[in-house]
Design a protein around this motif. Sequence first.
Motif, short mmCIF file in Angstrom:
data_model
loop_
_atom_site.label_atom_id
_atom_site.label_comp_id
_atom_site.label_asym_id
_atom_site.label_seq_id
_atom_site.Cartn_x
_atom_site.Cartn_y
_atom_site.Cartn_z
N VAL A 81 0.60 -1.80 0.47
CA VAL A 81 -0.13 0.35 0.01
C VAL A 81 1.12 1.75 0.25
CG1 VAL A 81 -2.00 1.33 1.67
CG2 VAL A 81 -1.97 -1.15 1.50
N VAL A 82 1.61 1.28 0.90
CA VAL A 82 2.97 2.11 1.20
C VAL A 82 3.25 2.69 -0.66
CG1 VAL A 82 4.91 3.42 1.84
CG2 VAL A 82 3.17 1.87 3.44
N SER A 83 3.74 1.27 -0.88
CA SER A 83 4.91 1.66 -2.71
C SER A 83 3.60 1.86 -3.55
CB SER A 83 4.97 0.47 -2.93
OG SER A 83 6.21 -0.28 -2.12
N LEU A 84 2.65 1.57 -3.40
CA LEU A 84 1.24 2.43 -4.17
C LEU A 84 1.41 3.39 -4.31
CD1 LEU A 84 -1.17 -0.72 -4.29
CD2 LEU A 84 0.64 0.23 -6.24
N LEU A 85 1.22 4.09 -3.03
CA LEU A 85 0.76 5.36 -2.51
C LEU A 85 2.15 6.58 -3.48
CD1 LEU A 85 -0.78 7.59 -1.36
CD2 LEU A 85 0.32 7.04 0.74
N TRP A 86 3.32 5.57 -2.76
CA TRP A 86 4.61 6.77 -3.23
C TRP A 86 4.48 6.47 -4.40
CZ3 TRP A 86 8.02 9.81 -0.90
CH2 TRP A 86 7.77 10.27 0.61
N MET A 87 4.26 6.03 -5.58
CA MET A 87 4.21 5.94 -6.68
C MET A 87 2.58 6.63 -7.84
SD MET A 87 3.65 1.76 -7.88
CE MET A 87 3.37 2.57 -9.54
N PHE A 88 2.10 6.58 -6.90
CA PHE A 88 1.18 7.82 -7.28
C PHE A 88 1.51 9.73 -6.50
CE2 PHE A 88 -2.57 4.91 -6.78
CZ PHE A 88 -2.66 4.81 -8.03
N ILE A 89 2.90 10.26 -5.82
CA ILE A 89 3.68 10.13 -5.76
C ILE A 89 4.94 11.37 -6.35
CG2 ILE A 89 5.08 12.20 -3.17
CD1 ILE A 89 3.14 10.43 -1.44
N TYR A 90 5.03 10.27 -6.75
CA TYR A 90 5.97 10.53 -8.45
C TYR A 90 6.01 10.31 -9.11
CZ TYR A 90 9.78 9.06 -3.88
OH TYR A 90 10.74 8.65 -2.98
N GLN A 91 4.63 10.48 -9.64
CA GLN A 91 4.12 10.87 -10.65
C GLN A 91 4.68 12.36 -11.82
OE1 GLN A 91 0.39 9.39 -11.21
NE2 GLN A 91 0.58 7.64 -11.51
N ASN A 92 4.66 12.54 -13.02
CA ASN A 92 4.76 13.50 -13.26
C ASN A 92 4.21 14.56 -12.98
OD1 ASN A 92 7.00 13.53 -14.97
ND2 ASN A 92 5.97 12.35 -16.52
#
Length: 333
Positions: free
Chosen positions: A161-172
């Motif tokens: 869950v944390v990884s998916l959350l930070w994936m959205f944070i790191y998007q363009n």
Amino acid sequence: MTTATSTATTRGTSGTGVGADKTGIPGTSAGKTGTVATRRKSTAEQRHENAVGWAMLLPASILLLLFIGIPVILAFGLAFTNARTISPNPTRFIGIDNFTRLFSDPTFWYALRNVAVFAVVVVPVQAGLGLLLAVLINKQVRSSVFFRTVYFLPVVTSMVVVSLLWMFIYQNDGMLNQVMAKLTFGHWQAVDWLNDPRTAMGAIIVMSIWQAVGQHMLIWLSGLQTIPGELYEAAELDGCNAWEQFKNVTWPCLRSTRNMILITITIAAMSLFTQINVMTQGGPRDATTTVVFEAVRSGFQQQEMGYASAITLVFFCIIMVITGIQRYLTREK
């Protein structure tokens, strides 16, 4: 007459003494019997306690054997074979061919380098931040429980869950780029953090530190609360300031705690997998590939169980060497 009477009296007394010797001191035989019975009872209770202890230990021992012991033995054996997950050809012994292939594979060296960089950065930073937070919330104030909960919340959250959350944070168009654009009044150029080889591993490092720092904060906090308050009182009487108290009282008393944290963080950093599997899949261009991810990819995606077993065996040896060095350097001198 007097002589006879004294003789009789003496004999009577002697008889009484002999009788006492035969029967023993009043209660002695009963005392010995009670002592023997008590010993037998204590022995039986001890055996019962031992049996209960072994019975409680048995389920955990079976699980350790099934999920750790047997897989380790199988991995050691499969590392010297050409075993595949699905193959019409039978498994055969190939010697050290898997290890020769492994040490000549550039992907393995990329993975080892990435793990080393990750560990070198994460271990001191995560341990240092955890200690800083523990010192700050160690004070008995009303808000300390609130901050402990807030800092520990990412730890109890699933890493996926944390990884998916930070994936959205790191998007363009994610939150990080938008915040940076606001702070620079629109001059910030959006960065694709996870798809750039220069920033991908750094992004993984920041997220990993944020997620696990609360766990080590609690470990540091438990160590801080075992330090006697008299030591700080004595330091204050000697005129020590806050830094001198930390250097001369807090840090030496946390020796066992910091040794445990050092070893646990190092092992966790070396076994980096979940973040890579969810966020980058080892890319871009093997910039975030790790040894564990490479072993899983070789064993389950490429179905080369023998080669994957060789990777895990080499990685196990590396971790044992690093842990042994750490234990040697942190031993009591």
